[in-house]
Design a protein around this motif. Structure first.
Motif, PDB file in Angstrom:
ATOM      1  N   LEU A 102       0.830  -1.205   0.000  1.00  0.00           N
ATOM      2  CA  LEU A 102       0.000   0.000   0.000  1.00  0.00           C
ATOM      3  C   LEU A 102       0.867   1.259   0.000  1.00  0.00           C
ATOM      4  CD1 LEU A 102      -2.833  -0.944   2.516  1.00  0.00           C
ATOM      5  CD2 LEU A 102      -3.161  -0.190   0.159  1.00  0.00           C
ATOM      6  N   HIS A 107      -3.419   0.395  -4.746  1.00  0.00           N
ATOM      7  CA  HIS A 107      -4.618   1.165  -4.458  1.00  0.00           C
ATOM      8  C   HIS A 107      -5.837   0.561  -5.150  1.00  0.00           C
ATOM      9  CE1 HIS A 107      -3.024   2.808  -8.227  1.00  0.00           C
ATOM     10  NE2 HIS A 107      -4.268   3.119  -8.522  1.00  0.00           N
ATOM     11  N   GLY A 108      -6.999   1.063  -4.767  1.00  0.00           N
ATOM     12  CA  GLY A 108      -8.249   0.648  -5.392  1.00  0.00           C
ATOM     13  C   GLY A 108      -8.593  -0.805  -5.131  1.00  0.00           C
ATOM     14  N   THR A 111      -6.190  -3.609  -3.853  1.00  0.00           N
ATOM     15  CA  THR A 111      -5.995  -3.844  -2.420  1.00  0.00           C
ATOM     16  C   THR A 111      -6.877  -4.999  -1.955  1.00  0.00           C
ATOM     17  OG1 THR A 111      -5.553  -1.491  -2.122  1.00  0.00           O
ATOM     18  CG2 THR A 111      -6.067  -2.761  -0.147  1.00  0.00           C
TER      19      THR A 111
END
Length: 138
Positions: A102, A107-108, A111
Motif C-alpha cells: 500500500l 490502491h483501489g 488492495t
C-alpha cells in the motif's frame, strides 16, 4: 488414505488450481478494468471451490460413512492445530506485505484482491500442511 486426508488433499489441490487460475486471469486483465470485471470470475471460482469440496466429501462419505461421521481424534486435532498455526503466520505475513505494498502504490480494488490473495494463500497453506501432516504421521 483416510477420509480427512482425502478431503485435505482435495481442498489443497482445488484451492491451488481454481484460485491460481483466478489470479492468473486477474493479472492479465488491464489495471483499470479489474473492478467489477473480476466479480464474475470471483463468483465462479467460489462456486467451483464449493462444488468440488461438496462433491468430494459426498462421494467419499458414501463410500465410507462411518469414517466420514467419526469425530476427530487427538491426531486429527494435533494436525489441525499445527496447520492452523502455520497458516495464521502465513496470513500475518501476507497482510504485512499488503500494508507495505500500500505504501509503495497499491490502491483501489487491487488492495481487495491482494488481501483476498493473502487469505487464499493462507488457506492453501493450511490445507497443504494438513494433508502433509497425515502423510508424515505428525
Amino acid at each position: 488414505m483416510a477420509f480427512r486426508e482425502k478431503i485435505a488433499w482435495v481442498a489443497f489441490l482445488s484451492t491451488v488450481l481454481i484460485w491460481g487460475a483466478f489470479f492468473i486471469i486477474l493479472v492479465t486483465v488491464p489495471h483499470g478494468d479489474r473492478g467489477l470485471a473480476m466479480l464474475g470470475p470471483f463468483i465462479v471460482a467460489t462456486i467451483a471451490q464449493a462444488a468440488v469440496m461438496v462433491a468430494a466429501a459426498t462421494i467419499w462419505a458414501i463410500g465410507a460413512p462411518k469414517e466420514a461421521s467419526a469425530p476427530a481424534d487427538e491426531r486429527d486435532r494435533a494436525i489441525g492445530r499445527r496447520a492452523t498455526g502455520i497458516a495464521y503466520f502465513t496470513l500475518i505475513l501476507g497482510i504485512a506485505a499488503v500494508i507495505v505494498w500500500l505504501h509503495l502504490g497499491l490502491h483501489g480494488t487491487d488492495t481487495i484482491f491482494a488481501l483476498a490473495g493473502a487469505f487464499i494463500l493462507a488457506e492453501a497453506v493450511r490445507f497443504g500442511t494438513t494433508a502433509l501432516g497425515y502423510r508424515k504421521e505428525v
